[in-house]
Enzyme design. Structure first.
Site, short mmCIF file in Angstrom:
data_model
loop_
_atom_site.label_atom_id
_atom_site.label_comp_id
_atom_site.label_asym_id
_atom_site.label_seq_id
_atom_site.Cartn_x
_atom_site.Cartn_y
_atom_site.Cartn_z
CG ASP A 9 -2.38 0.54 0.76
OD1 ASP A 9 -2.44 1.61 0.64
OD2 ASP A 9 -3.43 -0.20 0.92
CG HIS A 11 -5.42 3.48 0.32
ND1 HIS A 11 -4.88 2.11 0.14
CD2 HIS A 11 -6.48 3.52 -0.45
CE1 HIS A 11 -5.58 1.34 -0.77
NE2 HIS A 11 -6.81 2.22 -0.86
CB SER A 24 -9.06 0.10 -1.71
OG SER A 24 -7.99 0.23 -2.61
#
Ligand SMILES: *[C@@H]1O[C@H](CO)[C@@H](O)[C@H](O)[C@H]1NC(C)=O
Ligand SMILES: *[C@@H]1O[C@H](CO)[C@@H](O)[C@H](O)[C@H]1NC(C)=O
Ligand SMILES: *[C@@H]1O[C@H](CO)[C@@H](O)[C@H](O)[C@H]1NC(C)=O
Ligand SMILES: *[C@@H]1O[C@H](CO)[C@@H](O)[C@H](O)[C@H]1NC(C)=O
Ligand SMILES: *[C@@H]1O[C@H](CO)[C@@H](O)[C@H](O)[C@H]1NC(C)=O
Ligand SMILES: *[C@@H]1O[C@H](CO)[C@@H](O)[C@H](O)[C@H]1NC(C)=O
Ligand SMILES: *[C@@H]1O[C@H](CO)[C@@H](O)[C@H](O)[C@H]1NC(C)=O
Ligand SMILES: *[C@@H]1O[C@H](CO)[C@@H](O)[C@H](O)[C@H]1NC(C)=O
Length: 791
Positions: A167, A233, A560
């Site tokens: 990520d 994220h 995601s």
């Protein structure tokens, strides 16, 4: 922001996270290479023909062999690198496990002369992959888990299982990564923490950054880029997969809950391959996966991909994913956010779990009660406790109704009133709220755009507000038309679990059919991916003051977000069944997924109609049932080889994919057709004479030793499906039994469309359900997905 039209919607919703890099060996040994080579050289991924294996007596390691191949084509006279002109300095990564190949800086001429070498298969110019998150940068606190009372028991919360997350970084001090009560990682763990030593612990056991390829194309990506530097994220996905319990967190001061990932006692190893909004470099992804597999992860969580990724032979996630499953590593990957158009699904290799996204049962209810007594449940993250529940005038704005023109939002028009606004104008819902607050409005109703259907993505507004669906909005508008003095009131009901209209597949979730293997149902499964609350370094776009704990959590949407749910659940299954292959874990997830919502109706898509299998996959994950599936459709890495032959990949391409297994020749083995791959779902094409398909399958008993399963077929009357034999009697655990599923039309075959059904094996203990998808014509032309280069 709230998108004004579907086209813009697609662009806004496309996932911005690329987690596609295969791990690789970092080759530039210490010397800082000048990043200025005047643009003459570009990054390429070079695939080397197998069986060109390096000769251990000639080269000390793979990278010096790759450097020697490179040196044989580098034009040293033309060399324009400022510093070290050796081939070694041009080598970016030399891959060890996931592919026979390397990434290097090359000129166009060098690539051309390379093409004449007998060891050469293909050179691919650099490519950027994307993270698969949508953009909802509003803040929020936290709640309980998505699967209350479900998955865990006291002895299994993923202990000792390592989840590798590729990520954009991670926030190591976050309470979700607190190691209290977590034991040290198992002895097999060979990874490392490139942070400042104090920040890794028994929860966050690894943190590395892969940027050797990215640094050539993006200014400012330079050594050292520690994973801590960015990573909203990555913090979100990591804490969703395996975040520790964080008690006492709350949502904007409302409701107290405990945050936790799906496998709260598992370990996390973060591989940074994405850089803020720039994306993720393909060759860095390949390098990270190369290393992660070597370091000992059990599960790989990939909330990234390339929406246009093609061939399995040239996509890092497919290539490295194969090596991963060969080594027993489960791979969960995002299906992408390019829905609702068909054939948009990414990460579609049959050895990956491809994940779609749906809503959860949690809502942040802010109701609208009209003067005529009719009430609609909307949502808002800002839930003021002290807002008086009284009827106030309802008005629309004086321009185009989108509350995007501050000039007309004056106190004379909006002061003390509740203003009804259509989403999709020039302002986001948050900007509308800020403008209305400045104009003295008492409250706001935002009507969601039609494309979102029943799905609302609530925000933390600057004033009391309710976001309602398009349908509810039209009824509010009609009421306003029907009376001279329309009134309404906002009623805040806080966080409400158990929404019976859930799950609903999100509009953005990418749809099948698979482009590369249309005979395999993709996506595989759906998980929670809308309005997911998990850890972040600090929330973006905050409009109301946070409390200290709430500031550590944010709400994001995308495949995601669905992917790490499946990664964490796979970790718990792996802990419960350490010897299961990745295919067996996948089978357990697929054959136990729910096809009905909480009301017992078929799970709907965003448009309110039942979601078809190309949208939902097998169904919405049911973690509890997946722990004891009864039977599994098992596959090992080598089982995919005759299947790849059937897809008409060349021997060289197949050898690249299956590396480091020895090269193969398809001419010397029986081909497995797509319908016969031992997959836990069945896709059949009744597009030609004799309009009958026999699909062969084999199930392995992982439930009670002595057990009897009876086949139950549910299909529409246009279809006949028979199972031979229709009863399976097992005497012991791990016993496997074969059967054939015969599919034919009843009467004349339909000329178009798809038909869906289920084959379910039922015992006294278990219900093992496989989707059956029948199409009366091919989804794509036969030759479009199989036009491979041959060498
Ligand atoms: C490796 O190189 C040595 C020395 O040239 C040679 O004798 C040997 O046969 C080579 N091995 C292979 C597998 O090619
Ligand atoms: C290491 O961490 C400590 C405490 O978090 C911090 O003060 C220090 O600056 C860090 N050192 C480096 C080199 O980042
Ligand atoms: C929205 O922005 C466009 C371009 O700036 C402008 O032409 C249009 O008038 C704006 N609409 C509203 C309602 O403000
Ligand atoms: C309300 O009235 C306006 C103006 O007459 C009209 O354009 C609109 O379609 C009406 N809306 C509904 C939902 O009836
Ligand atoms: C907890 O789960 C493990 C494996 O998942 C199982 O062996 C054990 O029996 C379970 N314990 C309880 C109390 O359910
Ligand atoms: C699946 O097949 C592999 C390889 O033969 C075997 O090790 C495994 O035990 C089988 N069963 C399961 C449930 O993984
Ligand atoms: C399909 O399978 C059935 C049952 O095993 C068998 O009788 C039949 O001959 C098969 N048909 C074809 C076309 O393979
Ligand atoms: C096969 O591919 C070629 C080139 O892409 C195309 O021209 C041709 O129409 C295709 N054939 C079929 C049957 O679709």
């Amino acid at each position: 922001m709230d998108p004004p039209n579907p086209m813009r919607l697609a662009a806004l919703l496309s996932l911005r996270v690329a987690i596609f890099f295969l791990a690789s060996l970092l080759v530039s040994t210490g010397t800082a290479v000048a990043h200025n080579d005047h643009g003459v050289h570009k990054n390429y991924l070079v695939i080397v023909r197998t069986p060109y294996e390096y000769n251990r007596s000639l080269f000390k390691d793979v990278s010096s062999w790759h450097a020697s191949l490179l040196a044989s084509v580098c034009d040293m006279a033309e060399e324009e690198l400022d510093k070290d002109p050796s081939a070694m300095a041009r080598l970016i990564y030399s891959y060890r496990h996931v592919v026979n190949g390397f990434a290097a800086r090359l000129t166009v001429e060098e690539v051309r002369s390379m093409a004449g070498m007998d060891w050469f298969v293909k050179a691919m110019p650099e490519k950027t992959y994307r993270l698969m998150t949508t953009h909802t940068p509003e803040m929020l606190g936290l709640t309980g888990t998505t699967f209350p009372g479900g998955l865990w028991n006291k002895t299994n919360m993923g202990e000792g299982i390592i989840i590798g997350v590729l990520d954009d970084g991670i926030n190591p001090g976050h309470p979700s990564f607190d190691a209290t009560g977590i034991r040290p990682p198992p002895a097999k763990w060979k990874g490392r923490c490139d942070f400042n030593s104090s920040v890794c612990n028994n929860k966050l056991i690894g943190a590395r950054s892969f940027y050797e390829s990215a640094k050539w194309k993006w200014r400012g990506i330079d050594d050292p880029v520690l994973p801590v530097s960015m990573g909203s994220h990555g913090t979100h996905t990591s804490s969703t997969a395996a975040g520790a319990f964080v008690p006492g967190a709350n949502v904007m001061g409302n409701g107290v809950g405990t945050a936790a990932g799906m496998a709260p006692r598992a370990h996390i190893a973060l591989y940074q391959v994405c850089f803020e909004d720039k994306g993720c470099d393909r060759d860095d992804i390949l390098a990270a996966m190369d290393d992660a597999i070597d370091e000992g992860v059990d599960v790989l969580s990939l909330s990234l991909g390339d929406d246009e990724a093609g061939d399995f032979a040239y996509d890092p996630i497919a290539l490295a994913g194969y090596t991963a499953i060969m080594k027993g590593v489960f791979v969960s990957a995002a299906g992408g956010n390019m829905g609702p158009d068909p054939a948009t699904v990414a990460n579609e290799a049959p050895w990956l779990l491809t994940v779609a996204a749906a809503t959860t049962d949690r809502r942040f209810v802010a109701s609208v009660k009209l003067g005529n007594g009719v009430e609609f449940d909307g949502e808002s993250l800002f839930q003021p406790k002290d807002f008086p529940s009284v009827q106030r005038p309802l008005v629309r704005d004086l321009s185009d109704g989108t509350c995007s023109d501050e000039k007309v939002l004056t106190p004379e028009h909006v002061g003390g009133k509740i203003v009804v606004c259509d989403a999709g104008g020039n302002f986001t819902a948050l900007e509308m709220g800020a403008a209305l607050r400045a104009g003295g409005a008492a409250g706001m109703i935002v009507i969601t755009i039609e494309e979102f259907g029943s799905v609302i993505q609530p925000k933390a507004h600057a004033l009391p507000a309710s976001q309602v669906t398009y349908t509810a909005g039209q009824r509010i508008r009609a009421y306003m038309n029907s009376t001279n003095n329309p009134t309404g009131e906002l009623v805040f009901k806080g966080t409400v679990l158990g929404n019976r209209d859930s799950p609903v597949v999100a509009v953005f979730s990418s749809r099948g059919p698979s482009k590369q293997n249309q005979g395999i149902l993709k996506p595989d499964i759906t998980g929670p991916g809308v309005n997911i609350i998990a850890g972040v370094p600090k929330p973006a776009g905050l409009m109301t003051p946070p409390n200290p704990l709430a500031a550590k959590f944010d709400i994001l949407s995308g495949t995601s977000m669905a992917t790490p749910h499946l990664s964490g659940i796979a970790a718990v299954i792996k802990k419960a069944h350490p010897t299961w292959t990745p295919a067996a874990i996948k089978s357990a997830l697929i054959t136990t997924a729910d096809t009905k919502d909480r009301q017992g109706k078929p799970i709907a898509a965003h448009d309110g109609y039942p979601a078809n299998m190309l949208t939902l996959g097998a169904g919405f994950v049911n973690p509890m049932k997946a722990l004891s599936p009864g039977l599994v459709y098992n596959l090992t890495a080598v089982d995919y080889i005759p299947y790849l032959c059937g897809l008409k990949y060349s021997d060289h391409e197949i050898s690249s994919i299956i590396h480091p297994l020895p090269p193969v020749s398809c001419a010397q083995m029986p081909v497995v057709e797509q319908k016969d791959l031992n997959y836990p779902s069945i896709t059949a094409f009744l597009d030609q004479e004799p309009y009958v398909v026999n699909a062969s399958r084999m199930v392995t008993n992982v439930g009670r030793g002595r057990s009897v399963y009876v086949a139950k077929v549910e299909v529409p009357s246009t279809l006949s499906v028979t199972v031979t034999p229709d009863t399976l009697r097992f005497k012991k655990v791990n016993q496997a039994k074969r059967f054939t599923v015969t599919i034919r039309p009843v009467g004349a075959p339909l000329m178009k469309g798809i038909v869906e059904g289920h084959l379910t094996w039922v015992s006294t203990q278990n219900v093992v359900s496989s989707p059956i998808l029948v199409s009366f014509k091919k989804f794509v032309q036969d030759n479009s997905s199989t036009a491979h280069l041959r060498h």
